[in-house]
Design an enzyme around this catalytic site. Sequence first.
Site, short mmCIF file in Angstrom:
data_model
loop_
_atom_site.label_atom_id
_atom_site.label_comp_id
_atom_site.label_asym_id
_atom_site.label_seq_id
_atom_site.Cartn_x
_atom_site.Cartn_y
_atom_site.Cartn_z
CB SER A 87 7.69 2.60 -3.85
OG SER A 87 9.01 2.59 -4.34
CG ASP B 263 7.37 5.00 -7.32
OD1 ASP B 263 6.81 4.11 -6.68
OD2 ASP B 263 8.10 5.85 -6.80
#
Length: 386
Positions: free
Chosen positions: A77, A215
């Site tokens: 991320s 993600d």
Amino acid sequence: MATTKSFLILFFMILATTSSTCAKLEEMVTVLSIDGGGIKGIIPAIILEFLEGQLQEVDNNKDARLADYFDVIGGTSTGGLLTAMITTPNENNRPFAAAKDIVPFYFEHGPHIFNYSGSIIGPMYDGKYLLQVLQEKLGETRVHQALTEVAISSFDIKTNKPVIFTKSNLAKSPELDAKMYDICYSTAAAPIYFPPHYFITHTSNGDIYEFNLVDGGVATVGDPALLSLSVATRLAQEDPAFSSIKSLDYKQMLLLSLGTGTNSEFDKTYTAQEAAKWGPLRWMLAIQQMTNAASSYMTDYYISTVFQARHSQNNYLRVQENALTGTTTEMDDASEANMELLVQVGETLLKKPVSKDSPETYEEALKRFAKLLSDRKKLRANKASY
């Protein structure tokens, strides 16, 4: 005569011990791991800036960069974004961003990245600005061009499998040699917050290979330290420079793991009566928050236990703020006031003790790490010159 003989024996014992220690330091695999957490990436950015400054001071080299000292840099991320910033080369084949450039990046672009789209059926943010700025900053650079080994995670929702982008995987899986901006957007495309990312590369046969990614936290649940260690272990087994390292020999691993902050109550506390009134969306937000915090704790617990069991606890440093409050717990509050608070959190964290049982502060521990990283780099350079 006996005294002289004893002295010589003692001298050679010390010399052998010193040589052994140097060899171990020289062959250590150095690993940097950076958690996910959206705008809270400002916290590890402060830590990285301090560490890079220490390395520059120790080596008397203002051009020293983190990528010069770590064999593996991993992130998920926002941690994946930081990884790309400090490992992607510029036109001079040096990192395009120094650690001191990262916080200004968040302040300049954070409010535009986390600009609510107004949609009630899609993700909270459309991701267009994020992708645009990544394209501008990272250009056409691909994984194989990274200045050191990287480990950036994502998750393919079509194949239902994690995707790990590393340089060492490219010989077997050339389709993973994606553009860094595609990888960075993908690892940051948190469900609910940003749309998934679709892009293509090509296999060794020239066939199209499709990615449908979200993600990286879905794959590593926020803390990529174990992933980074596994990549480092494989690197050690395949690289002749680390010939003495056995599988999972943590005695010769030096791991720095940076968190983006949580608190001892997993960011927020709830009562059963409160949660009983939640709908599906509220539960999804809460579960993501709880899972990230719990997983980060368990990853740290496992790694610290393993290092301690091998009498190598000083080889692992987890830098984490466990007392975030208010807006600083939010991964998408990019208001200037909140970002200033996050800077303060990072700066204050440096002065805090590493643990309740140790008076050593994070600042002191990072200085110790900087000295180890510097000494190891010099030993490597000396060996290469022979």
